[in-house]
Design an enzyme around this catalytic site. Sequence first.
Site, short mmCIF file in Angstrom:
data_model
loop_
_atom_site.label_atom_id
_atom_site.label_comp_id
_atom_site.label_asym_id
_atom_site.label_seq_id
_atom_site.Cartn_x
_atom_site.Cartn_y
_atom_site.Cartn_z
N HIS A 79 29.32 50.50 57.28
CA HIS A 79 30.24 51.11 56.33
C HIS A 79 29.98 50.62 54.91
O HIS A 79 29.28 49.63 54.71
CB HIS A 79 31.71 50.88 56.73
N GLU A 130 35.39 52.23 53.76
CA GLU A 130 36.52 51.30 53.72
C GLU A 130 37.02 51.27 52.29
O GLU A 130 36.24 51.24 51.35
CB GLU A 130 36.03 49.91 54.15
CO CO Z 1 34.05 45.88 55.34
#
Ligand code: CO
Length: 134
Positions: A79, A130
């Site tokens: 991510h 995120e």
């Molecule tokens: Co992270």
Amino acid sequence: MIGRLNHVAIVVPDLAAASAVYRDTLGATVSAPVDLPAHGVTTVFVELPNTKIELLHPLGADSPIAKFLANNASGGIHHVCYEVDDILAARDRLKEQGMRVLGDGEPKIGAHDKPVLFLHPKDFMGTLVELEQA
Ligand code: CO
């Protein structure tokens, strides 16, 4: 709305080997491993001048990244994390635009003791995103 790139997270099959690559081969500053049982991961942070790399390894039997590692045996980018000033305002704005927030939609305390949310990869060109309140 999004600000700085806080980190890129890479799932790795061997934290010690990955740490050695970043520390010894690439010459970066690398932290000791930190277990985060609430998140089911062990993390190592690589400090770069403009951002961080987060090396992740599964911790425990039901780690959320176990399947990723099973599907990517040599590891891979998991991510990217962008900073936002106000995570609840960011969440509400994204939801208004039809974007999917993972889990129950409530921020959790992440690896840096700050509130985080994850956004559905299918809404962001195949990338798990995120958000961290900076
Ligand atoms: Co992270």
